[in-house]
Design a protein around this motif. Structure first.
Motif, short mmCIF file in Angstrom:
data_model
loop_
_atom_site.label_atom_id
_atom_site.label_comp_id
_atom_site.label_asym_id
_atom_site.label_seq_id
_atom_site.Cartn_x
_atom_site.Cartn_y
_atom_site.Cartn_z
N ASP A 105 42.11 46.45 27.52
CA ASP A 105 41.71 45.49 26.49
C ASP A 105 42.56 45.71 25.24
O ASP A 105 42.49 46.77 24.62
CB ASP A 105 40.23 45.65 26.17
CG ASP A 105 39.71 44.51 25.31
OD1 ASP A 105 40.15 44.41 24.14
OD2 ASP A 105 38.88 43.72 25.80
N HIS A 106 43.33 44.70 24.87
CA HIS A 106 44.27 44.89 23.76
C HIS A 106 43.57 45.12 22.43
O HIS A 106 44.11 45.77 21.56
CB HIS A 106 45.22 43.68 23.66
CG HIS A 106 44.60 42.43 23.14
ND1 HIS A 106 43.85 41.58 23.94
CD2 HIS A 106 44.61 41.87 21.89
CE1 HIS A 106 43.44 40.56 23.22
NE2 HIS A 106 43.88 40.71 21.97
N ARG A 107 42.33 44.59 22.30
CA ARG A 107 41.62 44.79 21.04
C ARG A 107 41.21 46.24 20.86
O ARG A 107 41.29 46.80 19.75
CB ARG A 107 40.40 43.86 20.99
CG ARG A 107 40.77 42.39 20.87
CD ARG A 107 39.73 41.47 21.42
NE ARG A 107 39.62 41.58 22.87
CZ ARG A 107 39.23 40.59 23.67
NH1 ARG A 107 38.91 39.42 23.16
NH2 ARG A 107 39.17 40.75 24.97
N VAL A 108 40.78 46.86 21.94
CA VAL A 108 40.40 48.28 21.86
C VAL A 108 41.64 49.14 21.62
O VAL A 108 41.64 50.03 20.77
CB VAL A 108 39.68 48.71 23.15
CG1 VAL A 108 39.28 50.19 23.06
CG2 VAL A 108 38.44 47.85 23.39
N LEU A 109 42.70 48.87 22.39
CA LEU A 109 43.95 49.61 22.21
C LEU A 109 44.45 49.47 20.77
O LEU A 109 44.86 50.45 20.13
CB LEU A 109 45.02 49.07 23.17
CG LEU A 109 44.78 49.32 24.66
CD1 LEU A 109 45.68 48.40 25.50
CD2 LEU A 109 45.04 50.77 25.02
N ASN A 110 44.42 48.24 20.26
CA ASN A 110 44.92 47.96 18.92
C ASN A 110 44.12 48.69 17.85
O ASN A 110 44.67 49.34 16.96
CB ASN A 110 44.85 46.45 18.68
CG ASN A 110 45.34 46.05 17.30
OD1 ASN A 110 46.52 45.84 17.10
ND2 ASN A 110 44.43 45.95 16.33
N GLN A 129 51.94 50.11 21.55
CA GLN A 129 52.88 49.54 22.51
C GLN A 129 52.15 48.95 23.71
O GLN A 129 52.49 47.86 24.20
CB GLN A 129 53.86 50.62 22.96
CG GLN A 129 54.85 51.03 21.87
CD GLN A 129 55.67 52.24 22.22
OE1 GLN A 129 55.25 53.10 23.01
NE2 GLN A 129 56.86 52.35 21.64
N ASP A 130 51.11 49.64 24.17
CA ASP A 130 50.31 49.12 25.29
C ASP A 130 49.63 47.81 24.90
O ASP A 130 49.57 46.87 25.70
CB ASP A 130 49.26 50.15 25.71
CG ASP A 130 49.86 51.38 26.38
OD1 ASP A 130 51.04 51.33 26.80
OD2 ASP A 130 49.15 52.40 26.49
N ALA A 131 49.13 47.74 23.67
CA ALA A 131 48.45 46.52 23.22
C ALA A 131 49.41 45.34 23.16
O ALA A 131 49.06 44.22 23.55
CB ALA A 131 47.82 46.76 21.84
N VAL A 132 50.64 45.58 22.70
CA VAL A 132 51.63 44.51 22.63
C VAL A 132 52.00 44.03 24.02
O VAL A 132 52.18 42.82 24.24
CB VAL A 132 52.88 45.00 21.87
CG1 VAL A 132 54.06 44.05 22.10
CG2 VAL A 132 52.59 45.11 20.38
N LEU A 133 52.09 44.93 24.97
CA LEU A 133 52.41 44.53 26.34
C LEU A 133 51.30 43.66 26.93
O LEU A 133 51.58 42.73 27.70
CB LEU A 133 52.61 45.77 27.21
CG LEU A 133 53.89 46.57 26.94
CD1 LEU A 133 53.90 47.86 27.76
CD2 LEU A 133 55.13 45.73 27.26
N VAL A 134 50.06 43.94 26.56
CA VAL A 134 48.93 43.16 27.08
C VAL A 134 48.82 41.80 26.39
O VAL A 134 48.55 40.78 27.02
CB VAL A 134 47.61 43.95 26.92
CG1 VAL A 134 46.42 43.09 27.31
CG2 VAL A 134 47.64 45.22 27.77
N ALA A 135 49.04 41.79 25.06
CA ALA A 135 48.82 40.56 24.29
C ALA A 135 49.96 40.32 23.31
O ALA A 135 49.78 40.42 22.08
CB ALA A 135 47.49 40.64 23.55
#
Length: 210
Positions: free
Chosen positions: A108-113, A138-144
């Motif tokens: 979930d990009h919101r949690v990662l962010n 970086q993981d959040a950007v890859l997701v969203a």
């Protein structure tokens, strides 16, 4: 001194606070994230949003805890509780909430962010973890990649890792995306201020390295 230290008014510009469009515990939480909010839930979360806009964070926390007593797995409430705790500098509690959510929703990009933002910008430096913050961002950007919040957070994560040119590039992406999606004017203004400060920092650091 980091960007967040220099510009206290930017607190939260990288946080994803929008509500979600909304077996195993992980499956139950996934169902919570996927389904729309009921009318009652939407009303309660709207009340919390109003309290946060008014910076009545203690009241928002109390209301969220009441909501979570009734529905412990309500994803938007968990996410907002973490954001409230960050605003109250309750970093240990916020980390616990976000780490638990990350177990349930690792992509979930919101949690990662939001966890990345906390680990980059906590005013109490004992809670900062720049290397992990960068990986999460970086993981959040890859997701969203189309979410301007995640690019702002990536810029801050690069900044606290002393990757100044990368921070500028990431912030330019945040500014461009925010403009394309017509983000609120105050957000775009803050992003432009953030970009300007990052550019100044990158210039200063390049001169120091010569």
């Amino acid at each position: 001194m980091t960007l967040c230290d220099r510009q206290r008014g930017w607190r939260g510009v990288g946080l994803v606070l929008a509500l979600f469009v909304i077996s195993s515990r992980a499956e139950q939480v996934a169902d919570q994230a996927a389904r729309p909010l009921t009318q009652i839930e939407a009303g309660m979360m709207a009340d919390v949003t109003d309290l946060m806009k008014a910076e009545a964070f203690s009241d928002a926390e109390a209301k969220l805890r009441d909501i979570l007593k009734r529905n412990p797995d309500l994803v938007p409430a968990r996410q907002m509780l973490a954001a409230v705790m960050i605003s109250l500098n309750q970093y240990s509690n916020a980390i616990d909430v976000l780490e638990n959510m990350l177990v349930d929703m690792p992509s979930d990009h919101r949690v990662l962010n939001n966890l990345s933002w906390l680990l980059s910008t906590a005013s109490d430096h004992q809670y900062r973890n720049p290397p992990r913050a960068l990986q999460l961002a970086q993981d959040a950007v890859l997701v969203a990649p189309g979410d301007f919040h995640v690019w702002s957070t990536l810029a801050e994560a690069h900044h606290v890792n002393a990757n100044f040119d990368q921070a500028v590039n990431a912030m330019r992406q945040a500014v461009d995306i925010a403009a394309r999606v017509n983000a609120p004017v105050e957000v775009r203004q803050k992003y432009n201020q953030q970009l300007q400060t990052l550019m100044e920092t990158a210039t200063i650091m390049s001169l120091m390295e010569q």
